[in-house]
Motif scaffolding. Structure first.
Motif, PDB file in Angstrom:
ATOM      1  N   PRO A   1       0.834  -1.208   0.000  1.00  0.00           N
ATOM      2  CA  PRO A   1       0.000   0.000   0.000  1.00  0.00           C
ATOM      3  C   PRO A   1       0.866   1.254   0.000  1.00  0.00           C
ATOM      4  O   PRO A   1       1.861   1.338   0.710  1.00  0.00           O
ATOM      5  CB  PRO A   1      -0.801  -0.121   1.301  1.00  0.00           C
ATOM      6  N   GLY A   2       0.510   2.205  -0.858  1.00  0.00           N
ATOM      7  CA  GLY A   2       1.253   3.450  -0.977  1.00  0.00           C
ATOM      8  C   GLY A   2       2.282   3.427  -2.106  1.00  0.00           C
ATOM      9  O   GLY A   2       2.732   4.476  -2.546  1.00  0.00           O
ATOM     10  N   ALA A   3       2.650   2.248  -2.589  1.00  0.00           N
ATOM     11  CA  ALA A   3       3.630   2.144  -3.680  1.00  0.00           C
ATOM     12  C   ALA A   3       2.977   2.510  -5.007  1.00  0.00           C
ATOM     13  O   ALA A   3       1.789   2.299  -5.208  1.00  0.00           O
ATOM     14  CB  ALA A   3       4.192   0.730  -3.745  1.00  0.00           C
ATOM     15  N   LYS A   4       3.780   3.056  -5.915  1.00  0.00           N
ATOM     16  CA  LYS A   4       3.283   3.377  -7.255  1.00  0.00           C
ATOM     17  C   LYS A   4       3.496   2.163  -8.150  1.00  0.00           C
ATOM     18  O   LYS A   4       4.564   1.566  -8.141  1.00  0.00           O
ATOM     19  CB  LYS A   4       4.011   4.587  -7.806  1.00  0.00           C
ATOM     20  N   ALA A   5       2.458   1.805  -8.910  1.00  0.00           N
ATOM     21  CA  ALA A   5       2.513   0.634  -9.774  1.00  0.00           C
ATOM     22  C   ALA A   5       1.937   0.982 -11.144  1.00  0.00           C
ATOM     23  O   ALA A   5       0.996   1.767 -11.251  1.00  0.00           O
ATOM     24  CB  ALA A   5       1.734  -0.520  -9.160  1.00  0.00           C
ATOM     25  N   VAL A   6       2.526   0.383 -12.180  1.00  0.00           N
ATOM     26  CA  VAL A   6       2.070   0.593 -13.551  1.00  0.00           C
ATOM     27  C   VAL A   6       1.784  -0.767 -14.178  1.00  0.00           C
ATOM     28  O   VAL A   6       2.641  -1.651 -14.151  1.00  0.00           O
ATOM     29  CB  VAL A   6       3.147   1.331 -14.385  1.00  0.00           C
ATOM     30  N   LEU A   7       0.585  -0.937 -14.713  1.00  0.00           N
ATOM     31  CA  LEU A   7       0.243  -2.160 -15.445  1.00  0.00           C
ATOM     32  C   LEU A   7       0.936  -2.088 -16.802  1.00  0.00           C
ATOM     33  O   LEU A   7       0.671  -1.190 -17.594  1.00  0.00           O
ATOM     34  CB  LEU A   7      -1.272  -2.269 -15.621  1.00  0.00           C
ATOM     35  N   ILE A   8       1.864  -3.013 -17.061  1.00  0.00           N
ATOM     36  CA  ILE A   8       2.598  -3.028 -18.332  1.00  0.00           C
ATOM     37  C   ILE A   8       1.835  -3.840 -19.372  1.00  0.00           C
ATOM     38  O   ILE A   8       1.584  -3.366 -20.466  1.00  0.00           O
ATOM     39  CB  ILE A   8       4.025  -3.600 -18.142  1.00  0.00           C
ATOM     40  N   SER A   9       1.477  -5.080 -19.034  1.00  0.00           N
ATOM     41  CA  SER A   9       0.722  -5.897 -19.987  1.00  0.00           C
ATOM     42  C   SER A   9      -0.060  -6.984 -19.279  1.00  0.00           C
ATOM     43  O   SER A   9       0.228  -7.342 -18.147  1.00  0.00           O
ATOM     44  CB  SER A   9       1.653  -6.519 -21.038  1.00  0.00           C
ATOM     45  N   LYS A  10      -1.045  -7.494 -20.006  1.00  0.00           N
ATOM     46  CA  LYS A  10      -1.918  -8.557 -19.518  1.00  0.00           C
ATOM     47  C   LYS A  10      -2.025  -9.565 -20.650  1.00  0.00           C
ATOM     48  O   LYS A  10      -2.480  -9.231 -21.736  1.00  0.00           O
ATOM     49  CB  LYS A  10      -3.278  -7.927 -19.199  1.00  0.00           C
ATOM     50  N   MET A  11      -1.535 -10.797 -20.418  1.00  0.00           N
ATOM     51  CA  MET A  11      -1.496 -11.768 -21.498  1.00  0.00           C
ATOM     52  C   MET A  11      -1.624 -13.189 -20.952  1.00  0.00           C
ATOM     53  O   MET A  11      -0.949 -13.531 -19.981  1.00  0.00           O
ATOM     54  CB  MET A  11      -0.142 -11.628 -22.208  1.00  0.00           C
ATOM     55  N   SER A  12      -2.460 -13.988 -21.539  1.00  0.00           N
ATOM     56  CA  SER A  12      -2.588 -15.415 -21.202  1.00  0.00           C
ATOM     57  C   SER A  12      -2.730 -15.692 -19.702  1.00  0.00           C
ATOM     58  O   SER A  12      -2.111 -16.612 -19.178  1.00  0.00           O
ATOM     59  CB  SER A  12      -1.389 -16.193 -21.743  1.00  0.00           C
ATOM     60  N   GLY A  13      -3.480 -14.881 -19.010  1.00  0.00           N
ATOM     61  CA  GLY A  13      -3.692 -15.112 -17.587  1.00  0.00           C
ATOM     62  C   GLY A  13      -2.566 -14.610 -16.695  1.00  0.00           C
ATOM     63  O   GLY A  13      -2.586 -14.821 -15.489  1.00  0.00           O
ATOM     64  N   ASN A  14      -1.560 -13.943 -17.279  1.00  0.00           N
ATOM     65  CA  ASN A  14      -0.468 -13.373 -16.500  1.00  0.00           C
ATOM     66  C   ASN A  14      -0.465 -11.864 -16.656  1.00  0.00           C
ATOM     67  O   ASN A  14      -0.909 -11.332 -17.662  1.00  0.00           O
ATOM     68  CB  ASN A  14       0.887 -13.926 -16.967  1.00  0.00           C
ATOM     69  N   VAL A  15       0.048 -11.185 -15.637  1.00  0.00           N
ATOM     70  CA  VAL A  15       0.077  -9.734 -15.621  1.00  0.00           C
ATOM     71  C   VAL A  15       1.498  -9.292 -15.308  1.00  0.00           C
ATOM     72  O   VAL A  15       2.142  -9.864 -14.432  1.00  0.00           O
ATOM     73  CB  VAL A  15      -0.894  -9.199 -14.536  1.00  0.00           C
ATOM     74  N   ILE A  16       1.987  -8.280 -16.027  1.00  0.00           N
ATOM     75  CA  ILE A  16       3.291  -7.702 -15.721  1.00  0.00           C
ATOM     76  C   ILE A  16       3.046  -6.309 -15.167  1.00  0.00           C
ATOM     77  O   ILE A  16       2.377  -5.483 -15.790  1.00  0.00           O
ATOM     78  CB  ILE A  16       4.197  -7.651 -16.964  1.00  0.00           C
ATOM     79  N   VAL A  17       3.587  -6.076 -13.977  1.00  0.00           N
ATOM     80  CA  VAL A  17       3.411  -4.814 -13.270  1.00  0.00           C
ATOM     81  C   VAL A  17       4.782  -4.225 -12.982  1.00  0.00           C
ATOM     82  O   VAL A  17       5.681  -4.931 -12.535  1.00  0.00           O
ATOM     83  CB  VAL A  17       2.653  -5.037 -11.940  1.00  0.00           C
ATOM     84  N   LYS A  18       4.932  -2.927 -13.230  1.00  0.00           N
ATOM     85  CA  LYS A  18       6.174  -2.241 -12.881  1.00  0.00           C
ATOM     86  C   LYS A  18       5.960  -1.591 -11.522  1.00  0.00           C
ATOM     87  O   LYS A  18       5.022  -0.823 -11.333  1.00  0.00           O
ATOM     88  CB  LYS A  18       6.526  -1.186 -13.919  1.00  0.00           C
ATOM     89  N   VAL A  19       6.833  -1.925 -10.587  1.00  0.00           N
ATOM     90  CA  VAL A  19       6.753  -1.358  -9.246  1.00  0.00           C
ATOM     91  C   VAL A  19       8.179  -1.175  -8.731  1.00  0.00           C
ATOM     92  O   VAL A  19       9.015  -2.061  -8.872  1.00  0.00           O
ATOM     93  CB  VAL A  19       5.891  -2.243  -8.304  1.00  0.00           C
ATOM     94  N   LYS A  20       8.465   0.000  -8.186  1.00  0.00           N
ATOM     95  CA  LYS A  20       9.795   0.321  -7.653  1.00  0.00           C
ATOM     96  C   LYS A  20      10.910   0.014  -8.646  1.00  0.00           C
ATOM     97  O   LYS A  20      11.874  -0.659  -8.329  1.00  0.00           O
ATOM     98  CB  LYS A  20      10.034  -0.417  -6.345  1.00  0.00           C
ATOM     99  N   GLU A  21      10.768   0.481  -9.875  1.00  0.00           N
ATOM    100  CA  GLU A  21      11.769   0.318 -10.937  1.00  0.00           C
ATOM    101  C   GLU A  21      12.053  -1.139 -11.317  1.00  0.00           C
ATOM    102  O   GLU A  21      13.073  -1.444 -11.918  1.00  0.00           O
ATOM    103  CB  GLU A  21      13.083   1.031 -10.554  1.00  0.00           C
ATOM    104  N   SER A  22      11.154  -2.056 -10.962  1.00  0.00           N
ATOM    105  CA  SER A  22      11.284  -3.462 -11.350  1.00  0.00           C
ATOM    106  C   SER A  22       9.995  -3.900 -12.027  1.00  0.00           C
ATOM    107  O   SER A  22       8.921  -3.386 -11.724  1.00  0.00           O
ATOM    108  CB  SER A  22      11.505  -4.339 -10.127  1.00  0.00           C
ATOM    109  N   ARG A  23      10.127  -4.878 -12.909  1.00  0.00           N
ATOM    110  CA  ARG A  23       8.943  -5.468 -13.527  1.00  0.00           C
ATOM    111  C   ARG A  23       8.697  -6.813 -12.872  1.00  0.00           C
ATOM    112  O   ARG A  23       9.607  -7.630 -12.760  1.00  0.00           O
ATOM    113  CB  ARG A  23       9.138  -5.629 -15.023  1.00  0.00           C
TER     114      ARG A  23
END
Length: 70
Positions: free
Chosen positions: A35-57
């Motif tokens: 909670p409080g962290a900034k997150a970016v949804l990068i992609s959604k594919m085949s039931g998996n999600v890639i999220v960028k959080v704290k300069e990591s994917r």
């Protein structure tokens, strides 16, 4: 408030709440999805999600991503 899987791709969001049982919650928080962290949804594919959080994917299942509320 909505699960991060419904967020617009490449839009920065602030995590408001992480749900699930204690084990899942701890795993997501260990990945930086807190909670409080900034997150970016990068992609959604085949039931998996890639999220960028704290300069990591991070790749998580869509089921787990539904527990991250933004």
């Amino acid at each position: 408030m909505m699960p991060i899987v419904y967020a617009s791709p490449n839009e920065e969001n602030v995590i408001k709440k992480v749900g699930g049982n204690p084990e899942v919650k701890r795993h997501l928080e260990d990945l930086g999805l807190t909670p409080g962290a900034k997150a970016v949804l990068i992609s959604k594919m085949s039931g998996n999600v890639i999220v960028k959080v704290k300069e990591s994917r991070v790749a998580i299942s869509e089921e787990m991503a539904r527990k991250v509320m933004v």
